[in-house]
Structures are given as structure tokens and as C-alpha cells.
Design an enzyme around this catalytic site. Sequence first.
Site, PDB file in Angstrom:
ATOM      1  N   LYS A  34       0.856  -1.206   0.000  1.00 45.18           N
ATOM      2  CA  LYS A  34       0.000   0.000   0.000  1.00 45.18           C
ATOM      3  C   LYS A  34       0.883   1.243   0.000  1.00 45.18           C
ATOM      4  CE  LYS A  34      -2.485   1.672   3.673  1.00 45.18           C
ATOM      5  NZ  LYS A  34      -2.344   3.129   3.709  1.00 45.18           N
ATOM      6  N   ASP A  61      -3.317   4.311  -2.069  1.00 42.39           N
ATOM      7  CA  ASP A  61      -4.270   4.770  -1.049  1.00 42.39           C
ATOM      8  C   ASP A  61      -4.225   6.292  -0.937  1.00 42.39           C
ATOM      9  OD1 ASP A  61      -5.879   5.001   1.213  1.00 42.39           O
ATOM     10  OD2 ASP A  61      -4.332   4.323   2.601  1.00 42.39           O
ATOM     11  N   LYS A  63      -7.194   8.168  -1.191  1.00 44.95           N
ATOM     12  CA  LYS A  63      -8.501   8.577  -0.624  1.00 44.95           C
ATOM     13  C   LYS A  63      -9.037   9.846  -1.278  1.00 44.95           C
ATOM     14  CE  LYS A  63      -7.646   6.602   3.993  1.00 44.95           C
ATOM     15  NZ  LYS A  63      -6.212   6.276   3.966  1.00 44.95           N
ATOM     16  N   ASP A  66     -13.414  14.976  -3.854  1.00 44.53           N
ATOM     17  CA  ASP A  66     -13.494  16.304  -4.466  1.00 44.53           C
ATOM     18  C   ASP A  66     -14.767  16.319  -5.321  1.00 44.53           C
ATOM     19  OD1 ASP A  66     -12.796  18.857  -5.610  1.00 44.53           O
ATOM     20  OD2 ASP A  66     -10.693  18.395  -5.239  1.00 44.53           O
ATOM     21  N   THR A 120     -11.232   4.685  10.626  1.00 38.32           N
ATOM     22  CA  THR A 120     -11.193   3.980  11.917  1.00 38.32           C
ATOM     23  C   THR A 120     -10.694   4.887  13.049  1.00 38.32           C
ATOM     24  OG1 THR A 120      -9.133   3.005  11.134  1.00 38.32           O
ATOM     25  CG2 THR A 120     -11.050   1.578  11.137  1.00 38.32           C
ATOM     26  N   ARG A 212       2.721  -0.833  10.807  1.00 41.01           N
ATOM     27  CA  ARG A 212       3.818  -0.802  11.779  1.00 41.01           C
ATOM     28  C   ARG A 212       4.224  -2.153  12.376  1.00 41.01           C
ATOM     29  NH1 ARG A 212       0.987   4.177  14.562  1.00 41.01           N
ATOM     30  NH2 ARG A 212      -0.746   3.047  13.568  1.00 41.01           N
TER      31      ARG A 212
END
Length: 231
Positions: A34, A61, A63, A66, A120, A212
Site C-alpha cells: 500500500k 491509497d 482517498k 473532491d 477507523t 507498523r
Amino acid sequence: MISAEKIIVAVDTQKEEDFLRLLQAMRGHRVWVKVGMELYYTLGPKAIEAVKAQGFHLFLDLKLHDIPNTVEKSLSCLCQKPIDMVNVHAAGGAEMMKRAAEAVKNSTYSPLLIAVTQLTSTSEAQMNQEQKIPGSLLESVLHYAKLAQASGCDGVVCSPLEVEAVKKACGEKFKTITPGIRPQGADQQDQKRITTPLEALKLGSDYLVIGRPITGATDPRYALELILKGH
Ligand code: C5P
């Protein structure tokens, strides 16, 4: 054992040498990579080329959110590159998602188009008070998932804990991409609602986004291999 093709490794860094070191560490495993905003805004299309040169699937990614015309044109540009998954914010609305779906469908590489429902990192109180959306977070996620599906999206980003309800509302084939994954005993960091990789898979998640716990490990390859073994 977990199939590598279900794992999306979130390579969140601005440093080219860290990015290339992580790609090297994952070499030979058929995982997804990603590329998010911080990496794309630093390296641009070079990041896409590096991921594809090593044979990984790529989730870009960014996102997008607009006006419909801008999102459609932006996706037409991005989809000239060999990306396999791309996303927009469902909050951009049905018309924006429809135009996004058209751009993706008419592109050379036709990546999967995924909609972000509620981030999230958003709590129910924040959603109620700041976005002025009444009701529960799950209701909003399901509303956005149905809207995304009706607008031509292939799936949504959501929490593993929402997968079952999304599948019930939109059908098994509608994809669920889930962050908030932590192997047993790993540091939770800023993620609020977490599950282990195996739990997320049991809940029906199609792709697990893991950052991570792999990228922050002293030995990222070993960390990935432990996850693939079901830890
Ligand atoms: O490091 P960690 O495993 O928490 O990384 C999760 C990744 O998933 C990050 O790249 C983050 O931007 C992304 N993400 C998320 N929650 C969402 C959507 C994307 O954590 N709702």
C-alpha cells in the site's frame, strides 16, 4: 497459515531508502503493497514503478474526495499507471463515486475501486457532533457501503468488526479491506478497535492492511513471516 495475497503491507514512510529496504525485505512473498499519501507525495509515480518492478500488487491509497469532475479526471490520470486497487471517500457522494467508477472501468489497468466509509480514527461521538451524522457508526458504515456498491465501487475500507454486517448488506463478493490489525501482543499504537490477523480473516475480511507491526519491526521479513504462519 495465511495466504500472502490477503496481506496489504502499508509502507508508510517518506524516506526512499526505507521504502526500498522494506520492498527488499518482502521480496518473494506475494503480498500487496500500500502506497499512501506521505510516500506518494514524496516520490510520486517512482513509488508505483518500484513496487511493480518487484512484482507486488499495488494499492494506491490516496482517498480522493473532491467534486465529481475532478475525481474522474484525477483517476483517469492515476489509472494510466499499473495500479491494482485505488480508493475514494464515500462521503464524496454517489455522483462522485459513479464518475470514479467510470474512469476506473475505462482505464488501461482497471484497478479495484474501494470506498472509505468512516475512518477507523473517527469515534461515534465525533461523527455525531462534528459531521452531524446521527445514529451509530455501524449504521453510517453500512449506509456508505450500500451507496458505494450502488455507485459501482468494488468494496469498502472498514474495521474487521464491521465486515460481517457489510457482507450481509452488500453480499459476499463485495470486498472488505480492513486496517486495525495487530498480531497477539503487538503494540496497539493509535489504532482503537483492533483484531489479530486470524480473527480478521475469521470475520470474513478479504484483505488485511498491516503497517507498523511489519514496517516498524527490527526484522520486517521475519515479522511478515510470523504473521503468515498465523501469529
Ligand atoms: O501501522 P498500521 O498497521 O496502524 O497502519 C494502518 C494503515 O491503514 C495506515 O496506512 C493507515 O493510514 C491506514 N488506514 C487506517 N484506517 C482507515 C483507513 C486507512 O488505519 N480507516
